[in-house]
Design an enzyme around this catalytic site. Structure first.
Site, PDB file in Angstrom:
ATOM      1  N   GLU A  30     -60.774   0.326 -42.864  1.00  0.00           N
ATOM      2  CA  GLU A  30     -61.592  -0.184 -41.764  1.00  0.00           C
ATOM      3  C   GLU A  30     -62.914   0.578 -41.758  1.00  0.00           C
ATOM      4  OE1 GLU A  30     -59.598  -0.135 -37.973  1.00  0.00           O
ATOM      5  OE2 GLU A  30     -61.376  -0.792 -36.878  1.00  0.00           O
ATOM      6  N   ASN A  75     -59.934  -2.943 -35.126  1.00  0.00           N
ATOM      7  CA  ASN A  75     -60.700  -3.183 -33.894  1.00  0.00           C
ATOM      8  C   ASN A  75     -62.164  -3.486 -34.208  1.00  0.00           C
ATOM      9  OD1 ASN A  75     -58.378  -2.653 -32.447  1.00  0.00           O
ATOM     10  ND2 ASN A  75     -58.910  -0.526 -32.026  1.00  0.00           N
ATOM     11  N   ASN A 175     -58.011  -9.595 -34.947  1.00  0.00           N
ATOM     12  CA  ASN A 175     -57.213  -8.370 -34.919  1.00  0.00           C
ATOM     13  C   ASN A 175     -56.782  -8.048 -33.500  1.00  0.00           C
ATOM     14  OD1 ASN A 175     -56.358  -5.635 -36.086  1.00  0.00           O
ATOM     15  ND2 ASN A 175     -57.744  -5.003 -34.441  1.00  0.00           N
ATOM     16  N   GLU A 176     -55.495  -7.799 -33.311  1.00  0.00           N
ATOM     17  CA  GLU A 176     -54.942  -7.318 -32.029  1.00  0.00           C
ATOM     18  C   GLU A 176     -55.601  -7.981 -30.823  1.00  0.00           C
ATOM     19  OE1 GLU A 176     -54.861  -2.993 -31.995  1.00  0.00           O
ATOM     20  OE2 GLU A 176     -53.254  -2.974 -33.483  1.00  0.00           O
ATOM     21  N   TYR A 247     -47.264   2.077 -34.607  1.00  0.00           N
ATOM     22  CA  TYR A 247     -47.452   3.482 -35.005  1.00  0.00           C
ATOM     23  C   TYR A 247     -46.450   4.330 -34.216  1.00  0.00           C
ATOM     24  CZ  TYR A 247     -52.003   1.846 -36.732  1.00  0.00           C
ATOM     25  OH  TYR A 247     -53.009   1.166 -37.396  1.00  0.00           O
ATOM     26  N   GLU A 295     -50.237  -3.264 -39.985  1.00  0.00           N
ATOM     27  CA  GLU A 295     -50.619  -1.891 -39.594  1.00  0.00           C
ATOM     28  C   GLU A 295     -49.341  -1.146 -39.259  1.00  0.00           C
ATOM     29  OE1 GLU A 295     -53.767  -1.047 -36.797  1.00  0.00           O
ATOM     30  OE2 GLU A 295     -54.842  -2.868 -37.380  1.00  0.00           O
TER      31      GLU A 295
HETATM   32  O1  AHR Z   1     -55.776   1.577 -37.472  1.00  0.00           O
HETATM   33  C1  AHR Z   1     -56.481   2.035 -36.354  1.00  0.00           C
HETATM   34  C2  AHR Z   1     -56.578   0.977 -35.271  1.00  0.00           C
HETATM   35  O2  AHR Z   1     -55.292   0.750 -34.756  1.00  0.00           O
HETATM   36  C3  AHR Z   1     -57.044  -0.382 -35.688  1.00  0.00           C
HETATM   37  O3  AHR Z   1     -58.414  -0.503 -35.681  1.00  0.00           O
HETATM   38  C4  AHR Z   1     -56.444  -1.275 -34.660  1.00  0.00           C
HETATM   39  O4  AHR Z   1     -56.180  -2.556 -35.160  1.00  0.00           O
HETATM   40  C5  AHR Z   1     -55.204  -0.542 -34.206  1.00  0.00           C
HETATM   41  O5  AHR Z   1     -55.123  -0.457 -32.840  1.00  0.00           O
END
Ligand code: AHR
Length: 505
Positions: A30, A75, A175-176, A247, A295
């Protein structure tokens, strides 16, 4: 008699989960922090090639055999003008990048990144901006990248020195979009509609592409999994994959509970599969939506440091997690979880690849180095090609704060028919006890041990630095084959890769 901890595994080459799509070993770059500038690209670095890409980083990425890289966000993509990153580099605008509150110089854009991806032998999973933009910007971008010639955008690409189209096959529709932090955040209905219409236009430009729709940003989102259901209901005809992001961290320093979090990932995948299949049933559709876990990683070490970074600087150090040994164990278990769902998870991206929550780190003007998590990622990417096999495993279990019946031995098995190789990946989550894993390999007559790689360390918090590699694998693991049984010694808190190959002599 010594009380020995034991686990048992039954294997058969006919019990197949599915063919592994190599794209589950993808990663992500990114425009964030030092991922691009100071990571893959540093024109005044002694290792820079003619385009300014760091050759030392290229070599490390090649070592990981990354098959696909998601780009340019994240993001960041929700405010990105892709047109800023094409044409003469010195004419490109500097912009406020709102997601991470930095300055984007646009020195690297679409064409440069496509060049870099070729250098690392990876395909690109390109994301379009569905935050501040929409159908028009997306259809122009795909005309620029994928159409051969004779139109405004394709001829513009040719005038920029790229005669042949890039033919990017895989595209993310934003994205998200469920996340309130996202610039241009959308409800499921708002997003489902724009995803369907943007996807339709993009497939009209190039019908050979595949599209990934955004699912929830993580399982804690209040709208999970309703968001997925609504989006798929509205965009089913155009999309091929739904994305998952997750995550984990060990903020409470409870390692047994931390290592059990792969069970949460497994549950997440199962829930999304059920949601996809519910919409499939509702629509009486023959089409099966596949999963793109685009992700995933450990992310928590850098959170406080990031808050101290001044806004509006160019490529500041952001999200620079320094990973320890226990993180590598969880990453190993997360990779095992992906393999166990090889029939439905067809793409996945370790987020991210360089400097930003990454297996590869660099110093500006200095060296590059491998974090602890580099190793399980490399092992599975390199040796995990083929068919994911079901294995019946009977392991001692434990309970932790948030999980019950956590198997101490977490394992996945990959059979490469062509090479006649069998690889077992196993994590021992027991922090004190060695466990012997007995594997019945009678269906693999004539297979012999090639090596048993182990990642282990007396210190769960051990890390690698630019000067010192404290967490590195060795291949002195103790495994033996006797009477159709493979005995694997899984030392306490260890990551294991056991490789077998058929001997024709
Ligand atoms: O990978 C870091 C961030 O985590 C990314 O930009 C976003 O998609 C997610 O929240």
């Amino acid at each position: 008699m010594v009380n020995q901890w034991k686990a048992k595994m039954l294997l058969d080459k006919n019990y197949k989960i599915g063919v592994i799509d190599k794209r589950i070993y993808g990663s992500f770059i990114e425009h964030l922090g030092r991922a691009v500038y100071g990571g893959i690209y540093e024109p005044n670095h002694p290792e820079a090639d003619e385009q300014g890409f760091r050759k030392d980083v290229i070599n490390l990425v090649k070592e990981l055999q990354v098959p696909i890289v998601r780009y340019p966000g994240g993001n960041m993509v929700s405010g990105y003008h892709w047109e800023d990153g094409i044409g003469n580099a010195s004419d490109r605008p500097r912009r406020l990048e709102l997601a991470w509150r930095t300055i984007e110089t646009n020195e690297v854009g679409t064409n440069e990144f496509m060049d870099w991806s070729k250098k690392v032998h990876a395909d690109v999973m390109m994301a379009v901006n569905l935050g501040t933009r929409g159908i028009d910007a997306a259809r122009n971008l795909i005309e620029y990248t994928n159409h051969s010639h004779g139109t405004y955008w394709s001829d513009l690409r040719r005038s920029h020195g790229y005669e042949n189209p890039h033919n990017i096959k895989t595209w993310c529709l934003g994205n998200e979009m469920d996340g309130p932090w996202q610039v241009g955040h959308k409800t499921a209905v708002e997003y489902g509609r724009i995803a369907q219409e943007t996807g339709k236009a993009m497939k009209l430009v190039d019908s050979s592409i595949e599209l990934v729709a955004c699912g929830s940003s993580n399982t804690d989102m209040p709208t999970f999994p309703e968001y997925e259901a609504t989006v798929l209901d509205l965009a089913y005809d155009e999309v091929d994959y739904i994305s998952l992001h997750q995550y984990y961290g060990n903020k409470s320093d409870d390692t047994p509970n931390y290592l059990a979090k792969s069970m949460d990932m497994d549950h997440f995948i199962q829930t999304v599969i059920s949601t996809c299949d519910y919409i499939k049933a509702k629509k009486r559709s023959k089409k099966k939506i596949m999963l793109s876990f685009d992700e995933w990683n450990v992310w928590y070490h850098s959170n406080e440091a990031d808050q101290k970074v001044e806004p509006w600087s160019v490529a500041p150090p952001l999200l620079e997690d320094i990973y320890n040994f226990e993180d590598a164990l969880l990453v190993g278990s997360m990779l095992i979880t992906l393999l166990k769902h090889a029939d439905r998870v067809k793409m996945a991206c370790m987020a991210q690849l360089v400097n930003v929550i990454a297996p590869i780190m660099t110093d500006n003007q200095g060296s590059s180095w491998r974090q602890s998590i580099f190793y399980p990622y490399k092992h599975v990417s390199v040796f995990g090609r083929g068919i994911s096999l079901h294995s019946i495993i009977d392991s001692p279990k434990y309970d932790s704060k948030d999980f019950t019946d956590v198997p101490y031995i977490d394992s996945a098995v990959v059979y490469n028919e062509e090479k006649e190789e069998l690889t077992i990946f196993a994590v021992n989550k027991h922090l004190e006890e060695n466990i012997v894993l007995d594997v019945d390999i009678r269906s693999f007559q004539g297979y012999e041990l090639i090596e048993h790689i182990v990642l282990e360390n007396n210190d769960l918090k051990a890390t690698n630095t630019v000067h010192r590699s404290n967490v590195v694998p060795h291949n002195q693991g103790e495994s033996v084959i006797e009477d159709g049984e493979l005995q694997i010694q899984c030392t306490s808190a260890s990551w294991n890769v056991i490789r077998l190959r058929k001997n024709h002599e």
